[in-house]
Design a protein around this motif. Sequence first.
Motif, PDB file in Angstrom:
ATOM      1  N   GLN A 188       0.853  -1.157  -0.249  1.00  0.00           N
ATOM      2  CA  GLN A 188       0.011   0.041   0.027  1.00  0.00           C
ATOM      3  C   GLN A 188       0.964   1.267   0.042  1.00  0.00           C
ATOM      4  OE1 GLN A 188      -3.107  -0.261  -0.357  1.00  0.00           O
ATOM      5  NE2 GLN A 188      -2.924  -2.417  -0.440  1.00  0.00           N
ATOM      6  N   GLU A 189       1.912   1.255   0.736  1.00  0.00           N
ATOM      7  CA  GLU A 189       3.090   2.364   0.743  1.00  0.00           C
ATOM      8  C   GLU A 189       3.563   2.394  -0.437  1.00  0.00           C
ATOM      9  OE1 GLU A 189       5.346   1.890   4.307  1.00  0.00           O
ATOM     10  OE2 GLU A 189       3.733   2.467   5.528  1.00  0.00           O
ATOM     11  N   GLY A 190       3.920   1.365  -1.223  1.00  0.00           N
ATOM     12  CA  GLY A 190       4.486   1.582  -2.574  1.00  0.00           C
ATOM     13  C   GLY A 190       3.697   2.227  -3.568  1.00  0.00           C
ATOM     14  N   ILE A 191       2.314   2.340  -3.326  1.00  0.00           N
ATOM     15  CA  ILE A 191       1.521   3.083  -4.180  1.00  0.00           C
ATOM     16  C   ILE A 191       1.757   4.391  -4.194  1.00  0.00           C
ATOM     17  CG2 ILE A 191      -0.730   3.291  -4.956  1.00  0.00           C
ATOM     18  CD1 ILE A 191      -1.447   0.503  -3.998  1.00  0.00           C
ATOM     19  N   THR A 192       1.792   5.154  -2.970  1.00  0.00           N
ATOM     20  CA  THR A 192       1.856   6.264  -2.896  1.00  0.00           C
ATOM     21  C   THR A 192       2.990   7.220  -2.424  1.00  0.00           C
ATOM     22  OG1 THR A 192       0.693   6.271  -0.515  1.00  0.00           O
ATOM     23  CG2 THR A 192      -0.684   6.584  -2.483  1.00  0.00           C
ATOM     24  N   ALA A 193       4.111   6.291  -1.777  1.00  0.00           N
ATOM     25  CA  ALA A 193       5.232   6.908  -1.237  1.00  0.00           C
ATOM     26  C   ALA A 193       5.976   7.496  -2.286  1.00  0.00           C
ATOM     27  CB  ALA A 193       5.954   5.587  -0.534  1.00  0.00           C
ATOM     28  N   ASP A 194       7.010   8.310  -1.710  1.00  0.00           N
ATOM     29  CA  ASP A 194       7.741   9.180  -2.747  1.00  0.00           C
ATOM     30  C   ASP A 194       8.962   8.084  -2.974  1.00  0.00           C
ATOM     31  OD1 ASP A 194       9.750   9.132  -0.524  1.00  0.00           O
ATOM     32  OD2 ASP A 194       8.911  10.929   0.011  1.00  0.00           O
ATOM     33  N   ALA A 195       9.899   8.537  -3.787  1.00  0.00           N
ATOM     34  CA  ALA A 195      11.206   7.444  -4.351  1.00  0.00           C
ATOM     35  C   ALA A 195      11.875   7.063  -3.144  1.00  0.00           C
ATOM     36  CB  ALA A 195      11.860   8.347  -5.398  1.00  0.00           C
TER      37      ALA A 195
END
Length: 675
Positions: free
Chosen positions: A359-366
């Motif tokens: 889930q964090e991989g969808i919206t997290a920054d680089a």
Amino acid sequence: IAPTKMFGGAPAASDAFGKIVSADGPIADLFAKTGPGPAVAASRSAVAVSAAVAGALAPGGALVGVAGAVVGGGLARFGVAPALVEGRFKAMQAKVAGMLRDAATAGDWTTVSSEAVKAVVDEYGLPPDYSTALLCQIYTKYLLEVMRLPDVKTAEMNDLAALRGILGMNEEATGNAHYDVAVEVYRELQWTGDDVLNDPESPEHRTISKLLFLSDRAFAGDGVGGSDEAYGYEVGRVRAVFQMSRGALDDRCSDIAAPFYERALAGTLEKLGSVDSGMLARARAKLGVADDAKATMHARCFGDEVDAALGNDAALSDADQARLDALADVLELEKSDAAEAIAAKTVPIYVDATNKAVQEGITADADAQKALGAELDRLRQALRLEDATAASVFKDAVAQTLRAPYAAATSALKLQNTPGALASLERLMDVRKGVDVVVASAPFLKDTGGSESFAESLQGGGKSLPLSLYKLAYTEKFNDVDSAELANLRETLAVSDQDATMIHETVLAPKLDIKLGEALRSDPVDVSGVTDWVAEVGCPESLVKDKFLRAYTDTLRSSDAIPTPERTQQLALLQDALGLADEDVYPARRDQYAPVYKKSALEAMGASGGGIVAAEYTEGLEKLRERLGLDAADAKAAFEGAAKQRLGPLVNDVVSAYEEAVLSPEQLAKKRGQD
């Protein structure tokens, strides 16, 4: 219903035996104090001892030698002599009970032995049946005192076992005692309502369960109990009093034994280094814990210890693992079973972390995305998961995460809810993006992709729904979707390249027909807009070529006449505009112009007056071939076809005339199939 008198007061072992001494009466107490001499004499001559008894029973009196003999006859008339005999019997019982009372008060059963009790019995010289009955009464009365409280205590089990051994009670005597107590308990509870008796929390229910449990343990080989035959008969008598099945008996005994064994397991955790599996085995034998109950409680104990080891930081240290290994050994758990039990606790933690990372991989920054894989790797090590195990867990967790939007999309598709289906597909692809981010940042996942396992799970459910979803997405989004996104969607839905191409062609073919038709109607023909659109939407090359060739062929077939130079130029320009090579269009040209060339050849043969074409017509046929764009071989084949068509009838006439000239009428008729 008010509690019965059975449940009043807390018994003490010394009280039980003291009551037995008091109940035996003053004569028994006298004989117990004076020893067996007067008692034996009483059995020989009740009259001789009556004076002594009278003196002893008189207020303030004392035992005065033979002076009391004067009143013996009077006492005998009042029934003293039978009382003396009974007193002799009970004196033995009173003396044994007194010994047991003193031992119980001191808290040390070892002060009384079975040999000491036997010596008392021998001292009083009672017949075996009488002595056995009197000793059985001691056990029975003690058991009744124990039953005054409805809950089982470990000390009670120990004391009853010790008492049976001290009194030298055999299986029959023990069975009689438990049966008598069962009858007494039933008598006390016979008017109690079923709702109370069936309530596990009621004292009445617990009392019956307690007696059943103590009876079960008395005959179940706990060191004092006996054989299977004795168990079946004696315990059967007790449960028959309460009209109870063997299954119900086992359930009640198990309910009582479980808490005791749970406490034993708790003690094992506290003293893990000093407890072994043999100690637990002995506890189970004493309590009657069945193998299935053992397996359940051991698994629960081990699982609880895993939870405690994981704690709030969700990690297993080397010390934690060593303790768990030791506990598994004491609990007699196979290594594989222990590993599965640990995995049952650690894997869900890792699954939750995997879902969170996705889930964090969808919206997290680089920067945050780069840390996701490292955090999963740290947790993997903290939970002591092998790379392969963690990778497998990751795949399964992601596949499960992908199934939710997939199920929503298919449900919406079946309901013809296009917006809902598209929204769920977008969610599916967002999750896929998160998966790719995590995989890219986790070294131990370099050869793993959760979407691949999701695709594998889809393969078992048929191709229809995934293909329909892909077609829906492509139909709605073909104008603004990039090739990478489509490739991811195909992979996620397990759509093969062949199936994807088929869908692309199905969706784009009618649109390409419309655009191509509009371009062909323009003057001059301009298909540049079509080729730009083809490149933009990624139209399959095979479809484009097929449509372009079909457009050229339709234009070619629009006229059967020999093409004029202008017509030839028009077709050449169209071929060039459509990007078709000569070898692409030649089959169509051959099919269209070979008949034209053949017709011209027939005309030339006719004008020449036979099957031979005159020289002036031969040159014209060659020019025609060049204009039609036919190669020499195809032109020759067309010419030969014309010659056969032209010369065939002439040859047939010559052959017919020859046959008529050389054959008899019969031969000619036979050859031509005539009668």
